[in-house]
Design a protein around this motif. Structure first.
Motif, PDB file in Angstrom:
ATOM      1  N   ILE A 228      -6.604  18.604  -4.319  1.00 40.50           N
ATOM      2  CA  ILE A 228      -6.522  17.617  -3.245  1.00 40.50           C
ATOM      3  C   ILE A 228      -5.933  16.348  -3.847  1.00 40.50           C
ATOM      4  O   ILE A 228      -6.292  15.951  -4.960  1.00 40.50           O
ATOM      5  N   ILE A 229      -5.038  15.725  -3.096  1.00 33.27           N
ATOM      6  CA  ILE A 229      -4.439  14.466  -3.529  1.00 33.27           C
ATOM      7  C   ILE A 229      -4.754  13.417  -2.475  1.00 33.27           C
ATOM      8  O   ILE A 229      -4.474  13.614  -1.286  1.00 33.27           O
ATOM      9  N   LEU A 230      -5.353  12.307  -2.912  1.00 36.03           N
ATOM     10  CA  LEU A 230      -5.679  11.184  -2.034  1.00 36.03           C
ATOM     11  C   LEU A 230      -4.808  10.004  -2.420  1.00 36.03           C
ATOM     12  O   LEU A 230      -4.545   9.797  -3.610  1.00 36.03           O
ATOM     13  N   VAL A 231      -4.370   9.219  -1.444  1.00 34.68           N
ATOM     14  CA  VAL A 231      -3.547   8.044  -1.731  1.00 34.68           C
ATOM     15  C   VAL A 231      -4.112   6.831  -1.002  1.00 34.68           C
ATOM     16  O   VAL A 231      -4.734   6.947   0.052  1.00 34.68           O
ATOM     17  N   PHE A 232      -3.871   5.658  -1.595  1.00 39.55           N
ATOM     18  CA  PHE A 232      -4.352   4.398  -1.037  1.00 39.55           C
ATOM     19  C   PHE A 232      -3.187   3.636  -0.418  1.00 39.55           C
ATOM     20  O   PHE A 232      -2.226   3.298  -1.102  1.00 39.55           O
ATOM     21  N   ARG A 233      -3.282   3.391   0.862  1.00 35.95           N
ATOM     22  CA  ARG A 233      -2.330   2.574   1.623  1.00 35.95           C
ATOM     23  C   ARG A 233      -0.867   2.944   1.379  1.00 35.95           C
ATOM     24  O   ARG A 233      -0.059   2.124   0.961  1.00 35.95           O
TER      25      ARG A 233
END
Length: 126
Positions: free
Chosen positions: A21-26
């Motif tokens: 899973i890859i999460l990104v901020f803004r």
């Protein structure tokens, strides 16, 4: 186990069933107009190898890794877990700690990126 609810600003960028899973901020802010896209804060949850060789990440391990990258070569957090569920919980915790300013991103740099830091300060302060 599912990913916990993410704090404001964090989005799921990619999710493989029972895998990485890859999460990104803004991601809406990190464009070449404001701050280089390479500086997009990103959390990886993976059981791929952590060796620093090309293609090493494609080899699965028995451990799950949660890594917060500030840039491709700048790691702010790197943790290891035995189970995917534990790693998902930890990823939510890392995202929360980042969103409330508990992770000192300045500490990771030898040469400061002042514009980048100012933008992160602004985003986290919202």
């Amino acid at each position: 186990m599912d990913l916990p609810e993410l704090p404001d600003g964090w989005r799921v960028w990619n999710e493989e069933p029972e895998g990485r899973i890859i999460l990104v901020f803004r991601p809406d802010v990190f464009t070449e107009d404001v701050v280089p896209a390479a500086c997009l804060p990103t959390i990886y949850v993976t059981n791929g190898s952590r060796r620093r060789r090309p293609g090493a990440g494609q080899y699965r391990t028995d451990e799950w890794h949660v890594v917060l990258f500030l840039e491709p070569e700048i790691e702010a957090v790197a943790e290891t877990y035995d189970e995917r569920g534990e790693a998902l919980e930890a990823a939510g915790d890392v995202a929360e700690r980042f969103a409330v300013g508990e992770i000192d991103y300045r500490e990771q740099y030898q040469r400061p990126r002042e514009r980048y830091f100012q933008e992160l300060d602004r985003l986290i302060g919202e």
